[in-house]
Design a protein around this motif. Sequence first.
Motif, PDB file in Angstrom:
ATOM      1  N   GLU A  39      -7.738   7.108 -10.495  1.00 24.06           N
ATOM      2  CA  GLU A  39      -9.136   6.459 -10.569  1.00 24.06           C
ATOM      3  C   GLU A  39      -9.695   5.375 -11.010  1.00 24.06           C
ATOM      4  N   HIS A  40     -10.107   6.613 -12.042  1.00 19.21           N
ATOM      5  CA  HIS A  40     -10.921   5.868 -12.813  1.00 19.21           C
ATOM      6  C   HIS A  40     -10.693   4.671 -13.545  1.00 19.21           C
ATOM      7  N   ASN A  69      -9.214  -0.492  -8.872  1.00 20.92           N
ATOM      8  CA  ASN A  69      -8.362  -0.844  -8.385  1.00 20.92           C
ATOM      9  C   ASN A  69      -9.471   0.703  -7.483  1.00 20.92           C
ATOM     10  N   ALA A  70     -10.738   0.785  -7.246  1.00 17.68           N
ATOM     11  CA  ALA A  70     -11.277   2.547  -7.035  1.00 17.68           C
ATOM     12  C   ALA A  70     -10.450   2.687  -6.155  1.00 17.68           C
ATOM     13  N   GLY A  71     -10.589   3.934  -5.545  1.00 21.08           N
ATOM     14  CA  GLY A  71      -9.757   4.772  -4.701  1.00 21.08           C
ATOM     15  C   GLY A  71     -11.193   5.575  -4.098  1.00 21.08           C
ATOM     16  N   GLY A  72     -12.131   6.329  -4.543  1.00 18.90           N
ATOM     17  CA  GLY A  72     -12.861   7.007  -3.182  1.00 18.90           C
ATOM     18  C   GLY A  72     -12.339   8.684  -2.765  1.00 18.90           C
ATOM     19  N   ASN A  95      -5.750  14.058  -6.320  1.00 21.50           N
ATOM     20  CA  ASN A  95      -6.574  13.813  -6.851  1.00 21.50           C
ATOM     21  C   ASN A  95      -7.922  14.098  -7.881  1.00 21.50           C
ATOM     22  N   ARG A 116      -0.013   9.696  -5.282  1.00 20.35           N
ATOM     23  CA  ARG A 116      -1.113   8.211  -4.301  1.00 20.35           C
ATOM     24  C   ARG A 116      -1.699   7.530  -5.198  1.00 20.35           C
ATOM     25  N   LYS A 117      -1.856   7.867  -6.129  1.00 18.20           N
ATOM     26  CA  LYS A 117      -3.286   7.839  -6.797  1.00 18.20           C
ATOM     27  C   LYS A 117      -2.721   7.215  -8.700  1.00 18.20           C
ATOM     28  N   ASN A 118      -2.557   6.113  -9.700  1.00 22.78           N
ATOM     29  CA  ASN A 118      -2.417   6.192 -10.712  1.00 22.78           C
ATOM     30  C   ASN A 118      -2.593   4.795 -11.058  1.00 22.78           C
ATOM     31  N   ASN A 119      -3.900   4.196 -11.857  1.00 22.67           N
ATOM     32  CA  ASN A 119      -4.312   3.967 -12.829  1.00 22.67           C
ATOM     33  C   ASN A 119      -4.604   3.443 -14.274  1.00 22.67           C
ATOM     34  N   ASP A 157      -5.538  12.600  -2.231  1.00 22.71           N
ATOM     35  CA  ASP A 157      -4.510  12.059  -2.870  1.00 22.71           C
ATOM     36  C   ASP A 157      -3.833  12.882  -3.710  1.00 22.71           C
ATOM     37  N   LEU A 194      -9.614   7.240   0.466  1.00 21.28           N
ATOM     38  CA  LEU A 194      -8.160   6.798   0.369  1.00 21.28           C
ATOM     39  C   LEU A 194      -7.293   7.529   1.094  1.00 21.28           C
ATOM     40  N   LEU A 195      -7.750   8.642   1.276  1.00 20.43           N
ATOM     41  CA  LEU A 195      -6.005   9.544   2.527  1.00 20.43           C
ATOM     42  C   LEU A 195      -6.339   8.328   3.839  1.00 20.43           C
ATOM     43  N   HIS A 208     -10.130  14.562  -4.626  1.00 18.58           N
ATOM     44  CA  HIS A 208      -9.721  14.558  -4.169  1.00 18.58           C
ATOM     45  C   HIS A 208      -8.340  14.756  -3.306  1.00 18.58           C
ATOM     46  N   GLY A 249       0.799  -1.254   0.424  1.00 10.65           N
ATOM     47  CA  GLY A 249       0.186   0.162  -0.314  1.00 10.65           C
ATOM     48  C   GLY A 249       0.762   1.283   0.239  1.00 10.65           C
ATOM     49  N   SER A 291      -5.196   2.157  -0.184  1.00  9.54           N
ATOM     50  CA  SER A 291      -4.992   1.955  -1.182  1.00  9.54           C
ATOM     51  C   SER A 291      -6.238   0.152  -1.470  1.00  9.54           C
TER      52      SER A 291
END
Lengths: 545, 545
Positions: free
Chosen positions: B503-504, B224-227, B467, A260-263, B465, B230-231, B462, A238, B235
């Motif tokens: 995240e999408h 791998n949804a974040g939402g 994001n 932190r997020k990279n999809n 994050d 996540l903070l 977010h 994580g 993840s």
Amino acid sequence: MSSARNLSTALRRVRIPRSYNPTRPLILNLPSFTSKRTFSHTSGVGAASTKEIKYTTNAYPNLNRNPSFAEITEEDVKFFKDLLGAQSAVIDGVTTDAADDIEPFNSDWMRKYRGHTTLVLKPQNVDEVSKVLKYCNERKLAVVPQGGNTGLVGGSIPVFDEIVINTGRMNKIRSFDETSGVLVADAGVILEVADQYLAEREHLFPLDLGAKGSCHIGGNVATNAGGLRLLRYGSLHGNVLGLEAVLADGTVVDSLSTMRKNNTGYDLKQLFVGSEGTIGIVTGVSILCPPRPKAVNVAYFGVENYEKLTRAYKEAKGQLSEILSAFELMDGRTQQLVHQTTGNRYPLEGEYPFYCLVETSGSNAEHDMAKLEAFLENIMGEGIVADGVLAQDETQFQSIWRWREGITEALNHLGGTYKYDVSIPLPDLYQLVEDCRERLTQMGLVGDDESKPVHSVVGYGHMGDSNLHLNVAVRQYTKEVEKAIEPWVYKWIQKRYGSISAEHGLGLAKKEFIGYTQNETMVKLMKQLKDLYDPNGIMNPYKYI
Amino acid sequence: MSSARNLSTALRRVRIPRSYNPTRPLILNLPSFTSKRTFSHTSGVGAASTKEIKYTTNAYPNLNRNPSFAEITEEDVKFFKDLLGAQSAVIDGVTTDAADDIEPFNSDWMRKYRGHTTLVLKPQNVDEVSKVLKYCNERKLAVVPQGGNTGLVGGSIPVFDEIVINTGRMNKIRSFDETSGVLVADAGVILEVADQYLAEREHLFPLDLGAKGSCHIGGNVATNAGGLRLLRYGSLHGNVLGLEAVLADGTVVDSLSTMRKNNTGYDLKQLFVGSEGTIGIVTGVSILCPPRPKAVNVAYFGVENYEKLTRAYKEAKGQLSEILSAFELMDGRTQQLVHQTTGNRYPLEGEYPFYCLVETSGSNAEHDMAKLEAFLENIMGEGIVADGVLAQDETQFQSIWRWREGITEALNHLGGTYKYDVSIPLPDLYQLVEDCRERLTQMGLVGDDESKPVHSVVGYGHMGDSNLHLNVAVRQYTKEVEKAIEPWVYKWIQKRYGSISAEHGLGLAKKEFIGYTQNETMVKLMKQLKDLYDPNGIMNPYKYI
């Protein structure tokens, strides 16, 4: 001795009475306790102390050198010297007599594994690692990636003449962002160095373990180290945001994202986390680091039985919740061993079959202390724990942690230790120690008598992670003891759907036992990946899967 | 309207004055705000409302059906009906006229993607999924795994006649352990259902997002949804402990460990996290769930500029530390849109260019409120925020969150939306919205005038994050607008080492742009994995990498 006594007296002064009265909160800006395992890689000490270590090839006579691997030639050595330049980058036991200098890289701190390498390389950056591996892959020269060499399963030690590629000279912090908390650093940065760098910037490395003074963060990632505070900060899967690594053929995997997020596609870096150097060498790490807690408290309790210990854990989880940062289990025998080794007086007056160490880390000392008070009142009042102490200053904080952290060292004094680092569902966690002790006792292997191979069977570990360290302390390593424990211990774990290796990995020690945790399909799929990334099999051969 | 006004009045009553006075803490046992995106998969509504959705094959005329894929025959349908038994398990548009029933599975809620499938399968367990995939792989029938179909990139919609394999009938909670907090559940369990199950057991699903009322946890893992949090909770790469999945050839990947630590070989399950159904179908999930917070608070602030917003974030991180559970950014335009759609009065009196929503979740309401007070005093006193409100009860809690959660719905009212879900280092995060708005305005595309294709360019997301959700609201989707934004937006992100999909995911929408975040080597390595696990390429073709 006198200082230890004083300390112990100080601890007793703050014994928590049944009717608990709050005392002043402990505020530690930089909670960092001294590392226990520090290893010298200098020649003299290493060489002298390794004389009696058995070669792995003797301990594992069934292992045969893979004949498809080339042998190191003088031309190879010349190539590496030309490539890496610096004299300190190549320890050449091929064309010179460098046995003493090489020995520390050929053996482990537990004195269980010893290889036959004659060449140690210390590249300084990812390009050098890439060129080294490309050359080795083309020449079919086998290699063993090595960080701080602090592992417990022989994963970083050569078996035959594999070249050691040590990350020690890749030791730069590359960047740190104080807003996001993202650190980017070379793989060879020592964990404690990284954490001290972060401490100066009010952040914390999200991993802490006994070997922090020696282990490298690249090695931590490659072995998916867990450690003392996984309970609070989570696993490296994580927290690692990006990696830079080199595959067997020299391909650079440049995936050092700081986001932190990279999809965007398969999260390939995850394959390196816990791969133990079998598909590539990690050269750089990008990792998310939390704010450093402003207040850290630690308490130590004596508990009458295991059932009460699990109740104490459940209460800690519920009541300390977001500030709980460690819940460590130590059985009575481990504490006796620490007492014998250090000479320190026990923190508590009576002796108990179980002890636990509860640590909190938070941002507000007063709030944390209030939560701890409520927790203490509850577990003392309900009789869940029998007695306890709460550290009142940093010295006491360190002192209490020493009763947990000093176990490894105390065991080392006894001779050798068969170490089993396993995950087991909580209700059964300690039963393994009882069953193992009973089994070995019934087989006549345990005793105070010097003729008995086993000195003691003890258990401790990260209870908050369902992670037990079963340790069988022996006067010497013998096949008889090993056969009495293995594969019995693995079958025991398999029955309970646990893991035969919680955080220490497979290495050589557990290679053949993977089937007790992973099914055939999983192992087949893993081998497929190994073949994909390392078709010549040069990366850390004879180990892992 | 009147209830909205009352609520707004109530909110104003608790406006935080410059000299902040603590009010009573908000205690919420079950913080769960209503989901905004719920989708009906019943035939009537879906079919009626999808009439105007363009076929993806028209929107992407360069896509050609892979000629190596077989076409579905009556025999195939018979096989599936025999295999799956239940009538509800097969929606057969091959041998019957089921267009209306199938349409909801052929299109997405954003009305951007529409496929041509004639067959939907709903297997009920891993064995059925395995048999379905084995058959499809042998027959070379392409498939699209589909969960709640709540994605934003067209990942779960067929392009041509791929068979939809929907997880909706795999909807059982398998087990939950209250001590460890580990939940094991089928992939098709709806996120909100899982969370409600956990709420009854004082735990929390470590993921929350707007679509929780419809999305499936298997889909969450596969994307791998974040939402929203996540903070705080990290993840899915860290929280998913085990997976059960089926590869293209029907191989069952049975890796449903419930252990938090398990270092026995490559962590293969990680490859499925974020793989968007391109290497297999997730059928079961084992996930670590934290204790449910006993106190949740939310505050809403107006901020004068972006620089002050980043300062507010830094203060929140430092002062709220372990209890900070969300830090959401909304620009002024998004709040105007929510206001226009809902008719609700603004929470604050003045209007500001930026707003942020700060949520805390902790185990002690009093402590959390004290931390919030200190934080509020600091950011109000220092003039970091201009004005703010703090929710005093659950109604206000929901109401404040609606100003963040209602943005998607408000945008939907305007027509279509080009959605860019990106990661950008914090200092530059909002600059993308400014630059995009300026670019489109200069190109004459933006305006209140109905003839202009673009209604507004807004940003939210977010912030904790890094994001950002850049949304370009359009009166209709046009190539002109699309070309003005893409690939410009991706180049902008690439320059700042961000991620084009936070995240999408990639789906169809971002497939061709992966190169702006991943280098050639990474893409090559990903394709290698895809070929390894799905050599016939039947899994979710035309998408991802």
